[in-house]
Motif scaffolding. Structure first.
Motif: not given
Length: 290
Positions: A33-36, A55-59, A62-65, A128-134
């Motif tokens: 994810l960091r490379h992408y 929730t864990r994955n969302s966190l 967010a942390d890795r981008t 975190s402001g990272r959600l574009g859309t659903v």
């Protein structure tokens, strides 16, 4: 002019990982994810269609981008009317789904509970402001008509306060005079219309109609132009390497969308090997983004 973001519909696709696109030392979940995110400013999350997110994955996402990165997240299959296996639900909700089989629909109370858990799990992305859309991708059996419109309204009510985009898989929504009615409905619902690129020689081919129905976001999903669409394996359906000429068709359309929306997301779903990332890189170059 709105900001144009180009990316792919998955960064975890097995074929992409196997292609060697990720460098050595960055092939674990965090490294990928960091490379992408160093290459592209947006990604689609498709795993949330097959099972509820956590929730864990969302966190972690967010942390890795970096700040400003966007995730467009696919709605869970049960919310869009797709067949859903009980095993895709948390254990405590499975009996409710099994009990609904053969009754002509899913209990609204179960759908509300599923949406509540789905949206709670995505809250870290939004905060975190990272959600574009659903992205609500509806099955081909959702045909234009009163019942479908009512279903769309219920989906929008359930997702009140959340950014929402709609992709129709039945071509009738965007053919002839119906296209204007579809655009008007999505505008009323403050929902982004997803423009689709796919092979155009099949009875169920969705035409590449571009309509901006919300000032916040416009979305393009490019599925490839393989005539095996709807049949065969995933690799057969999505195996397509976009040519420069095919990509160039979308350059003026995307720029026109950016004149009317604050952001335009262009996402490649021809996920076979590294075809999607190569097409996304080429599109960024054509748009003058890299």
């Amino acid at each position: 002019m709105g900001r144009i973001r180009v990316g792919t519909c998955s960064w975890t696709d097995k074929a992409l990982v196997a292609s060697g696109w990720y460098p050595k030392g960055r092939r674990d979940a965090e490294g990928r994810l960091r490379h992408y995110a160093e290459q592209f400013p947006v990604a689609e999350v498709d795993s949330t269609y097959y099972g509820l997110p956590s929730t864990r994955n969302s966190l972690l996402w967010a942390d890795r981008t970096p700040d400003g990165f966007r995730f467009d997240v696919k709605a869970f299959s049960l919310l869009t009317g797709h067949p859903t296996r009980p095993e895709a639900l948390p254990a405590d909700l499975r009996p409710a789904l099994v009990g609904q089989r053969g009754r002509g629909g899913v209990d609204p109370g179960l759908l509300d509970e599923v949406w509540d858990r789905y949206s709670a799990a995505l809250e870290p992305l939004r905060a975190s402001g990272r959600l574009g859309t659903v992205v609500f991708q509806f099955p081909a059996r959702l045909v234009p008509g009163r019942a479908a419109v009512e279903f769309l309204r219920r989906c929008r009510d359930r997702a009140t306060g959340w950014p929402m985009a709609v992709e129709f898989r039945h071509p009738g929504w965007w053919r002839g005079e119906q296209a204007d009615a579809t655009a008007a409905l999505l505008t009323e619902l403050d929902t982004a219309a997803v423009a689709v690129d796919m092979v155009q020689t099949l009875p169920m081919s969705v035409p590449p109609v571009v309509r901006v129905t919300t000032p916040e976001l416009a979305l393009v999903r490019l599925h490839g132009r393989n005539s095996a669409w709807g049949t065969g394996t995933k690799e057969e359906r999505f195996r397509h390497a976009y040519t420069p000429a095919e990509l160039a068709e979308w350059v003026p359309r995307v720029r026109a969308m950016a004149e009317r929306a604050r952001e335009v997301h262009v996402l490649f779903n021809n996920c076979c090997g590294d075809a999607a990332v190569r097409a996304a890189q080429a599109m960024r170059h054509l748009l003058g983004l890299s």
